[in-house]
Design a protein around this motif. Structure first.
Motif, PDB file in Angstrom:
ATOM      1  N   PHE A 175     105.683  37.578  73.620  1.00 30.44           N
ATOM      2  CA  PHE A 175     105.794  37.325  75.093  1.00 30.44           C
ATOM      3  C   PHE A 175     106.667  35.996  75.073  1.00 30.44           C
ATOM      4  O   PHE A 175     106.579  35.017  74.196  1.00 30.44           O
ATOM      5  N   ARG A 176     107.569  35.883  76.023  1.00 33.89           N
ATOM      6  CA  ARG A 176     108.368  34.903  76.243  1.00 33.89           C
ATOM      7  C   ARG A 176     108.337  34.146  77.661  1.00 33.89           C
ATOM      8  O   ARG A 176     108.287  35.126  78.402  1.00 33.89           O
ATOM      9  N   LEU A 177     108.186  32.989  77.990  1.00 34.79           N
ATOM     10  CA  LEU A 177     108.145  32.458  79.212  1.00 34.79           C
ATOM     11  C   LEU A 177     109.427  31.487  79.089  1.00 34.79           C
ATOM     12  O   LEU A 177     109.679  30.621  78.281  1.00 34.79           O
ATOM     13  N   TYR A 200     107.401  40.583  78.556  1.00 35.88           N
ATOM     14  CA  TYR A 200     106.644  41.060  77.389  1.00 35.88           C
ATOM     15  C   TYR A 200     107.526  41.987  76.743  1.00 35.88           C
ATOM     16  O   TYR A 200     108.134  42.956  77.042  1.00 35.88           O
ATOM     17  N   PHE A 201     107.549  41.851  75.368  1.00 33.29           N
ATOM     18  CA  PHE A 201     108.557  42.626  74.388  1.00 33.29           C
ATOM     19  C   PHE A 201     107.463  43.561  73.825  1.00 33.29           C
ATOM     20  O   PHE A 201     106.945  43.174  72.702  1.00 33.29           O
ATOM     21  N   GLY A 202     107.558  44.698  73.986  1.00 36.59           N
ATOM     22  CA  GLY A 202     106.646  45.830  73.223  1.00 36.59           C
ATOM     23  C   GLY A 202     107.064  46.269  72.194  1.00 36.59           C
ATOM     24  O   GLY A 202     108.236  47.122  72.019  1.00 36.59           O
ATOM     25  N   SER A 230     116.495  41.981  59.811  1.00 41.54           N
ATOM     26  CA  SER A 230     117.922  41.932  59.965  1.00 41.54           C
ATOM     27  C   SER A 230     118.199  41.360  61.198  1.00 41.54           C
ATOM     28  O   SER A 230     119.338  40.604  61.252  1.00 41.54           O
ATOM     29  N   ALA A 231     117.679  41.597  62.167  1.00 39.55           N
ATOM     30  CA  ALA A 231     117.856  41.016  63.621  1.00 39.55           C
ATOM     31  C   ALA A 231     117.893  39.570  63.475  1.00 39.55           C
ATOM     32  O   ALA A 231     118.757  38.765  64.079  1.00 39.55           O
ATOM     33  N   TYR A 232     116.980  38.920  62.862  1.00 35.86           N
ATOM     34  CA  TYR A 232     116.841  37.291  62.698  1.00 35.86           C
ATOM     35  C   TYR A 232     118.142  36.791  62.051  1.00 35.86           C
ATOM     36  O   TYR A 232     118.394  35.521  62.060  1.00 35.86           O
ATOM     37  N   ASN A 233     118.770  37.689  61.274  1.00 33.87           N
ATOM     38  CA  ASN A 233     120.039  37.173  60.772  1.00 33.87           C
ATOM     39  C   ASN A 233     121.239  37.137  61.618  1.00 33.87           C
ATOM     40  O   ASN A 233     122.380  37.238  61.054  1.00 33.87           O
ATOM     41  N   THR A 234     121.119  37.675  62.706  1.00 33.75           N
ATOM     42  CA  THR A 234     122.136  37.955  63.667  1.00 33.75           C
ATOM     43  C   THR A 234     122.270  36.974  64.593  1.00 33.75           C
ATOM     44  O   THR A 234     121.480  36.165  64.766  1.00 33.75           O
ATOM     45  N   ARG A 235     123.573  36.956  65.180  1.00 37.16           N
ATOM     46  CA  ARG A 235     123.788  36.106  66.449  1.00 37.16           C
ATOM     47  C   ARG A 235     123.227  37.056  67.742  1.00 37.16           C
ATOM     48  O   ARG A 235     123.390  38.248  67.607  1.00 37.16           O
ATOM     49  N   ILE A 295     118.397  29.062  70.721  1.00 30.85           N
ATOM     50  CA  ILE A 295     117.812  30.341  70.543  1.00 30.85           C
ATOM     51  C   ILE A 295     118.022  31.275  69.254  1.00 30.85           C
ATOM     52  O   ILE A 295     119.127  30.986  68.780  1.00 30.85           O
ATOM     53  N   GLY A 296     117.147  31.557  68.629  1.00 30.83           N
ATOM     54  CA  GLY A 296     117.236  32.007  67.136  1.00 30.83           C
ATOM     55  C   GLY A 296     117.449  30.859  66.154  1.00 30.83           C
ATOM     56  O   GLY A 296     117.347  29.851  66.483  1.00 30.83           O
ATOM     57  N   ARG A 297     118.008  31.304  65.148  1.00 25.95           N
ATOM     58  CA  ARG A 297     118.306  30.219  64.207  1.00 25.95           C
ATOM     59  C   ARG A 297     119.909  30.204  63.782  1.00 25.95           C
ATOM     60  O   ARG A 297     120.039  29.872  62.499  1.00 25.95           O
ATOM     61  N   GLU A 325     124.418  37.148  76.273  1.00 23.55           N
ATOM     62  CA  GLU A 325     124.475  38.541  76.329  1.00 23.55           C
ATOM     63  C   GLU A 325     123.751  38.906  75.185  1.00 23.55           C
ATOM     64  O   GLU A 325     124.112  38.480  73.868  1.00 23.55           O
ATOM     65  N   HIS A 326     122.660  40.009  75.201  1.00 22.60           N
ATOM     66  CA  HIS A 326     122.245  40.711  73.734  1.00 22.60           C
ATOM     67  C   HIS A 326     121.391  41.850  74.488  1.00 22.60           C
ATOM     68  O   HIS A 326     121.009  42.125  75.604  1.00 22.60           O
ATOM     69  N   THR A 327     120.769  42.555  73.343  1.00 25.67           N
ATOM     70  CA  THR A 327     119.866  43.495  73.580  1.00 25.67           C
ATOM     71  C   THR A 327     118.452  43.294  73.074  1.00 25.67           C
ATOM     72  O   THR A 327     118.834  42.572  72.029  1.00 25.67           O
ATOM     73  N   ASP A 328     117.674  43.801  73.615  1.00 22.22           N
ATOM     74  CA  ASP A 328     116.398  43.658  72.984  1.00 22.22           C
ATOM     75  C   ASP A 328     116.080  44.587  71.759  1.00 22.22           C
ATOM     76  O   ASP A 328     116.118  45.668  72.038  1.00 22.22           O
ATOM     77  N   PRO A 329     115.543  43.952  70.630  1.00 21.89           N
ATOM     78  CA  PRO A 329     115.333  44.785  69.441  1.00 21.89           C
ATOM     79  C   PRO A 329     114.150  45.866  69.495  1.00 21.89           C
ATOM     80  O   PRO A 329     114.021  46.863  68.817  1.00 21.89           O
ATOM     81  N   GLN A 330     113.012  45.419  70.582  1.00 23.93           N
ATOM     82  CA  GLN A 330     111.853  46.106  70.569  1.00 23.93           C
ATOM     83  C   GLN A 330     111.865  47.623  71.011  1.00 23.93           C
ATOM     84  O   GLN A 330     112.849  48.030  71.229  1.00 23.93           O
ATOM     85  N   ILE A 331     110.853  48.197  71.403  1.00 20.64           N
ATOM     86  CA  ILE A 331     110.945  49.538  72.291  1.00 20.64           C
ATOM     87  C   ILE A 331     111.278  49.465  73.632  1.00 20.64           C
ATOM     88  O   ILE A 331     112.063  49.979  74.243  1.00 20.64           O
ATOM     89  N   ASN A 378     125.998  43.239  67.648  1.00 20.26           N
ATOM     90  CA  ASN A 378     125.565  44.836  67.689  1.00 20.26           C
ATOM     91  C   ASN A 378     124.660  45.100  66.415  1.00 20.26           C
ATOM     92  O   ASN A 378     125.041  45.467  65.410  1.00 20.26           O
ATOM     93  N   ARG A 379     123.157  44.728  66.615  1.00 19.56           N
ATOM     94  CA  ARG A 379     122.334  44.892  65.575  1.00 19.56           C
ATOM     95  C   ARG A 379     122.036  46.218  64.933  1.00 19.56           C
ATOM     96  O   ARG A 379     121.630  46.376  64.029  1.00 19.56           O
ATOM     97  N   LEU A 380     122.231  47.224  65.904  1.00 18.32           N
ATOM     98  CA  LEU A 380     122.087  48.731  65.265  1.00 18.32           C
ATOM     99  C   LEU A 380     123.262  49.091  64.405  1.00 18.32           C
ATOM    100  O   LEU A 380     123.109  50.122  63.680  1.00 18.32           O
TER     101      LEU A 380
HETATM  102  C1  GA4 Z   1     115.979  38.823  71.906  1.00 22.82           C
HETATM  103  C2  GA4 Z   1     114.799  39.435  72.726  1.00 22.82           C
HETATM  104  C3  GA4 Z   1     113.563  38.455  72.437  1.00 22.82           C
HETATM  105  O1  GA4 Z   1     113.744  37.444  73.529  1.00 22.82           O
HETATM  106  C4  GA4 Z   1     113.294  37.821  71.171  1.00 22.82           C
HETATM  107  C5  GA4 Z   1     114.818  37.084  70.700  1.00 22.82           C
HETATM  108  C6  GA4 Z   1     114.825  36.262  69.282  1.00 22.82           C
HETATM  109  C7  GA4 Z   1     114.323  34.801  69.480  1.00 22.82           C
HETATM  110  O2  GA4 Z   1     114.731  33.973  70.535  1.00 22.82           O
HETATM  111  O3  GA4 Z   1     113.893  34.568  68.542  1.00 22.82           O
HETATM  112  C8  GA4 Z   1     116.259  36.664  68.911  1.00 22.82           C
HETATM  113  C9  GA4 Z   1     116.792  37.739  69.753  1.00 22.82           C
HETATM  114  C10 GA4 Z   1     115.706  38.183  70.529  1.00 22.82           C
HETATM  115  C11 GA4 Z   1     117.469  38.798  69.091  1.00 22.82           C
HETATM  116  C12 GA4 Z   1     118.315  38.450  67.841  1.00 22.82           C
HETATM  117  C13 GA4 Z   1     117.544  37.204  67.021  1.00 22.82           C
HETATM  118  C14 GA4 Z   1     116.250  37.366  67.450  1.00 22.82           C
HETATM  119  C15 GA4 Z   1     117.150  35.281  68.784  1.00 22.82           C
HETATM  120  C16 GA4 Z   1     118.311  35.772  67.747  1.00 22.82           C
HETATM  121  C17 GA4 Z   1     119.397  35.406  67.622  1.00 22.82           C
HETATM  122  C18 GA4 Z   1     112.180  37.196  70.878  1.00 22.82           C
HETATM  123  C19 GA4 Z   1     113.679  38.859  69.900  1.00 22.82           C
HETATM  124  O4  GA4 Z   1     112.578  39.616  69.522  1.00 22.82           O
HETATM  125  O5  GA4 Z   1     114.903  39.243  69.800  1.00 22.82           O
END
Ligand code: GA4
Length: 328
Positions: free
Chosen positions: A174-176, A276-278, A311-316, A91-93, A203-209, A320-322
């Motif tokens: 959008f994620r399946l 769906y991530f708006g 910045s979010a894509y450089n986190t685990r 998940i992520g990079r 565990e995580h929070t979603d970055p979107q709205i 706490n991305r905020l």
């Molecule tokens: C969490 C919410 C969504 O699934 C997502 C995820 C994204 C990914 O899977 O590519 C992220 C994750 C999410 C937040 C931090 C970064 C980016 C994986 C990751 C470690 C698609 C999103 O927008 O952020």
């Protein structure tokens, strides 16, 4: 009459009652106030009477199930997820892994699934049309909810939030997800040990709205409450679950909190979820809504959605991305 021994306790006796997940009936006139309350207290709620046709849900679910049942080599033709496409465990990079396989897609039909590649099975056109129907119905419902939020917060411009999702440039995704069963979780732990709570999605929070989640009837989703405890969300395949994302937390200057959530793997059943991530357009400034401020200072530094995402894509996942954007 049956007598119960006073020494036999019901399973929850002595434990504090689990808080109930807020339930919003979108057809009720008080929905806007209940939604605002749920966003303040949980950043999470369940929605019924949502108006999304059940056949859109079942079509997409059956397409998703067929896709995840393809041989691994076929699925991998739609990968690797970078971030879009088919992903398996990673998940992520930045090294996060989970007991999950998934498809991550852009919602804009101009860029993405207008032509799904061969990795999408025998009839990619059917998959594409199921995605299109589902996503447009769910976006409509998400916009309705965002307009009720604006109303509930007494903001004059009802579409101040929903217009960001309707924008042609909206950066929504959008994620399946497919969480395969883990039969070993049902086995008795060896010597009292063993891992019984395998993480499906950490565990995580979603970055979107706002995020709109629907799953089949398999459990696994948990949310973290304000006191830091985890509660399990009973699955309900005909309802939707709404998450407040980090961007909405900022736009309400912290009045709403994005909800921390995770998914635990199930011992016996497959879990399939669709989310769906708006999100706003990349160039959108994520700042508190002026009408909520009335002379107050923003708790956050100014940033665009592009900057936040980068910045979010450089986190685990669990970071706490905020925190990085908070004013001290
Ligand atoms: C969490 C919410 C969504 O699934 C997502 C995820 C994204 C990914 O899977 O590519 C992220 C994750 C999410 C937040 C931090 C970064 C980016 C994986 C990751 C470690 C698609 C999103 O927008 O952020």
């Amino acid at each position: 009459m049956q007598h119960l021994s006073p020494y036999i306790l019901s399973p929850n006796a002595g434990l504090p009652a689990q808080p109930q997940i807020p339930l919003i009936d979108l057809s009720q006139p008080d929905a806007k106030h209940l939604i605002v309350k749920a966003c303040e207290e949980f950043g999470f709620f369940k929605v019924v009477n949502h108006g999304v046709p059940l056949e859109f849900i079942s079509h997409l679910e059956s397409e998703a199930v067929s896709f995840f049942s393809l041989p691994q080599t076929e699925k991998e033709k739609a990968g690797p997820a970078g971030p879009f496409g088919y992903g398996n465990k990673n998940i992520g990079r930045n090294g996060d892994v989970g007991w999950v396989e998934y498809l991550l897609l852009k919602t804009d039909p101009r860029f993405n699934f207008h032509k799904l590649p061969s990795g999408f099975g025998k009839n990619p056109e059917k998959f594409r049309s199921a995605l299109k129907d589902y996503i447009s119905a769910v976006r409509k419902m998400a916009c309705e909810i965002l307009e009720l939020i604006a109303d509930g917060l007494k903001i004059q411009q009802r579409n101040v939030l929903s217009k960001l999702l309707m924008d042609e440039q909206s950066d929504s995704v959008f994620r399946l997800n497919h969480y395969p069963p883990r039969p070993e979780l049902n086995e008795a732990p060896v010597n009292g040990g063993g891992e019984r709570n395998l993480i499906g999605f950490g565990e995580h929070t979603d970055p979107q709205i706002i995020s709109v989640l629907r799953s089949n009837n398999t459990s696994g989703l948990q949310i973290s409450t304000r006191d830091g405890s985890w509660i399990s969300v009973p699955p309900d395949q005909t309802s939707f679950f709404i998450n407040v994302g980090d961007s909405l937390q900022v736009m309400t200057n912290g009045r709403f909190k994005s909800v921390k959530h995770r998914v635990l793997a199930n011992g016996s059943k497959s879990r399939v979820s669709m989310i769906y991530f708006g999100g706003p357009p990349l160039s959108e400034k994520i700042v508190p809504l002026p009408s909520l401020m009335k002379g107050k200072e923003s708790l956050y530094k100014e940033f665009t959605w592009f900057e936040y995402k980068k910045s979010a894509y450089n986190t685990r996942l669990s970071d706490n991305r905020l925190a990085h954007f908070q004013r001290i």
